[in-house]
Design an enzyme around this catalytic site. Structure first.
Site, PDB file in Angstrom:
ATOM      1  N   PRO A 276      10.813  -4.473  -7.601  1.00  0.00           N
ATOM      2  CA  PRO A 276      10.023  -5.356  -6.742  1.00  0.00           C
ATOM      3  C   PRO A 276      10.737  -5.615  -5.422  1.00  0.00           C
ATOM      4  CG  PRO A 276      11.181  -6.643  -8.391  1.00  0.00           C
ATOM      5  CD  PRO A 276      11.485  -5.193  -8.706  1.00  0.00           C
ATOM      6  N   ARG A 314       3.888  -6.478  11.009  1.00  0.00           N
ATOM      7  CA  ARG A 314       2.851  -6.308   9.975  1.00  0.00           C
ATOM      8  C   ARG A 314       1.426  -6.556  10.475  1.00  0.00           C
ATOM      9  NH1 ARG A 314       2.192  -8.414   5.696  1.00  0.00           N
ATOM     10  NH2 ARG A 314       1.874  -6.498   4.526  1.00  0.00           N
ATOM     11  N   CYS A 346       3.304  -6.560  25.987  1.00  0.00           N
ATOM     12  CA  CYS A 346       2.167  -6.064  26.771  1.00  0.00           C
ATOM     13  C   CYS A 346       1.254  -5.161  25.960  1.00  0.00           C
ATOM     14  CB  CYS A 346       2.698  -5.323  27.988  1.00  0.00           C
ATOM     15  SG  CYS A 346       3.963  -6.259  28.831  1.00  0.00           S
ATOM     16  N   GLU A 347       0.752  -5.656  24.865  1.00  0.00           N
ATOM     17  CA  GLU A 347      -0.226  -4.927  24.065  1.00  0.00           C
ATOM     18  C   GLU A 347      -1.131  -5.960  23.413  1.00  0.00           C
ATOM     19  OE1 GLU A 347       0.876  -1.873  21.388  1.00  0.00           O
ATOM     20  OE2 GLU A 347       2.725  -1.394  22.457  1.00  0.00           O
TER      21      GLU A 347
HETATM   22  N1  LLP Z   1       9.859   1.234  -4.882  1.00  0.00           N
HETATM   23  C1  LLP Z   1       9.506   2.212  -4.019  1.00  0.00           C
HETATM   24  C2  LLP Z   1       9.801   3.600  -4.370  1.00  0.00           C
HETATM   25  C3  LLP Z   1       8.866   1.884  -2.820  1.00  0.00           C
HETATM   26  O1  LLP Z   1       8.502   2.851  -1.977  1.00  0.00           O
HETATM   27  C4  LLP Z   1       8.598   0.531  -2.513  1.00  0.00           C
HETATM   28  C5  LLP Z   1       7.936   0.154  -1.264  1.00  0.00           C
HETATM   29  C6  LLP Z   1       9.000  -0.448  -3.439  1.00  0.00           C
HETATM   30  C7  LLP Z   1       9.618  -0.070  -4.615  1.00  0.00           C
HETATM   31  C8  LLP Z   1       8.784  -1.909  -3.214  1.00  0.00           C
HETATM   32  O2  LLP Z   1       7.431  -2.226  -3.158  1.00  0.00           O
HETATM   33  P1  LLP Z   1       6.970  -3.759  -3.093  1.00  0.00           P
HETATM   34  O3  LLP Z   1       7.329  -4.396  -4.396  1.00  0.00           O
HETATM   35  O4  LLP Z   1       7.671  -4.390  -1.971  1.00  0.00           O
HETATM   36  O5  LLP Z   1       5.513  -3.662  -2.888  1.00  0.00           O
HETATM   37  N2  LLP Z   1       6.039  -2.111   5.153  1.00  0.00           N
HETATM   38  C9  LLP Z   1       4.922  -2.308   4.246  1.00  0.00           C
HETATM   39  C10 LLP Z   1       5.304  -2.087   2.804  1.00  0.00           C
HETATM   40  C11 LLP Z   1       5.932  -0.736   2.542  1.00  0.00           C
HETATM   41  C12 LLP Z   1       6.322  -0.523   1.095  1.00  0.00           C
HETATM   42  C13 LLP Z   1       7.094   0.738   0.931  1.00  0.00           C
HETATM   43  N3  LLP Z   1       7.590   0.996  -0.371  1.00  0.00           N
HETATM   44  C14 LLP Z   1       4.347  -3.708   4.471  1.00  0.00           C
HETATM   45  O6  LLP Z   1       4.839  -4.442   5.334  1.00  0.00           O
HETATM   46  O7  LLP Z   1       3.370  -4.077   3.820  1.00  0.00           O
END
Ligand code: LLP
Length: 422
Positions: A276, A314, A346-347
């Protein structure tokens, strides 16, 4: 449960008024609650234990890789899921036990693999045959054997934003689940490789749990097949992805998630790894910003703040919704006004929220953008030559700056004129 609450019309983080942090460190600044981090960790591991699962949590530190945040979770017992040599270096510097580090990612370079082999990490998640061969060469040359998981692509649509959906066949991640038996056969024959695990991660910010059930059911079938082929599968890495509530009350129930895992994979005698990121770090942080100007147009009121899309991308990148709250809420019964909360870049995409209800605000007033603890600071850039901002960790009535504000002189010092220009 949240550590961000009003007392006497002032927004506090734990026992510290946010205005005091703004005074001390300036704005914009990321503020994290240590208690919120540790509570989330305890809730997550507690739900898995209650569902009878033998689980290890490897925090996906891409969500927030500040050393102090990693240390907080490591002290709770978390390992780390890393995706680059840089993250590996951070995990080690924060004191994570190397045996509890998982190396994920679709493009690990030879150097990064060597770094991780040298550090003796617990598990490599393999996403392609050439990567498997590379790891075998590096491990063999180092005279060691490494544990691998084959990350499978189960072809399941996670039903989340398309940019963070990772488990469909057209996505770049993992190895087609239908090819796994061949890959396993090959892995078992390679020097330096011990294939013992399957990994799956279908996407992030899942609000519907049924894609998890579908993916995990496919993994269970695969485990049976691999065991028939004579492989010993001892570990299942189920990735991350559990969604949080960004203000729309759509967060899935943690206990239902744990129950789905128990139903689909609980009976296989495997150790389960969870990665997580957002669930642990997201609600634990806010982006604290100050209003520079309020500008009224014919149809809108713009509250122009000193944070921008380079600090928190985000909303611009995923049309993500984050709740926005005033630090001082007069709560005087006056009807709220609606503001577009925008940054100075500036966007037009540099907008944190449109038509958001706030009490009447003016220049100098503070606001927070909530649930910014995950994928906030880590995704920041210095676009518009805006230096990276500070980060603060709070525990009870104490707070401490855990990343200092970058200054423009440091940025300029890394650049130079071409030889012929000097
Ligand atoms: N494991 C792997 C292999 C991953 O690629 C990710 C996230 C996680 C775990 C953790 O996932 P989570 O529990 O945080 O959902 N920048 C994007 C989110 C990108 C997630 C990428 N991988 C945002 O701001 O929503």
């Amino acid at each position: 449960m949240t550590q961000f609450e009003y007392k006497d019309n002032e927004l506090y983080v734990e026992k510290v008024p946010l205005s005091r942090i703004a005074e001390s460190t300036g704005t914009p600044v990321y503020v994290y609650s240590e208690t919120a981090l540790t509570d989330a960790y305890q809730r997550f591991t507690g739900a898995l234990a209650d569902a009878g699962l033998d689980a290890r949590v490897c925090y996906a530190m891409k969500a927030n890789s500040n050393l102090a945040v990693i240390r907080t979770l490591a002290v709770c017992g978390a390992g780390a899921d890393v995706v680059s040599g840089g993250e590996l270096a951070r995990a080690l510097a924060a004191g994570v036990n190397p045996a509890e580090i998982v190396f994920s990612g679709v493009g690990k370079t030879e150097d990064e693999i060597r770094q991780a082999v040298t550090a003796n990490i617990g598990q490599f998640n393999i996403e392609s045959l050439p990567e498997l061969d590379m790891l075998s060469q590096v491990a063999h040359a180092a005279g060691t054997t490494v544990n691998i998981a084959v990350r499978v692509n189960p072809d399941v649509d996670a039903d989340t934003h398309h940019k963070i959906s990772t488990g469909r066949q057209q996505d770049k991640f993992g190895i087609d689940i239908g090819h796994t038996r061949d890959v396993y056969r090959r892995a078992a024959a390679l020097p330096g490789i011990l294939p013992t695990a399957i990994a799956v991660h279908i996407g992030s910010q899942l609000t519907d749990l049924s894609p998890f059930r579908e993916a995990f059911t496919r993994v269970a079938e695969l485990v049976a097949e691999l065991r028939t082929d004579g492989h010993s599968i001892t570990t299942l890495d189920l990735g991350g992805g559990l969604g949080i509530d960004y203000g729309h009350h759509t967060a899935p129930d943690l206990r239902d998630y744990a129950e789905i895992v128990a139903e689909t994979l609980g009976g296989l005698g495997c150790m389960l790894v969870f990665e997580p990121g957002r669930y642990l770090a997201g609600p634990a942080g806010v982006l604290l910003a100050k209003i520079i100007y309020v500008k009224d147009s014919e149809t809108r009121s713009f509250a122009i703040v000193d944070a921008a899309m380079n600090d928190l991308v985000r909303p611009a990148m995923y049309e993500a919704h984050h709740e926005i709250m005033p630090v001082r809420d007069p709560d005087d019964g006056a009807p709220p006004r609606k503001y577009d909360i925008v940054g100075p870049i500036c966007e037009t995409g540099d907008t944190f929220g449109t038509e958001r209800p706030l009490p009447e605000v003016g220049a100098g007033d503070l606001i927070v953008i909530r649930d910014a603890g995950a994928y906030g600071a880590v995704m920041a850039s210095s676009y518009n030559s805006r230096p990276l901002i500070a980060e603060v960790l709070v525990r009870g009535d104490k707070f401490s700056m855990v990343r200092s504000r970058q200054d423009i002189a440091t940025i300029l010092a890394q650049e130079s004129f071409a030889d012929w220009q000097t």
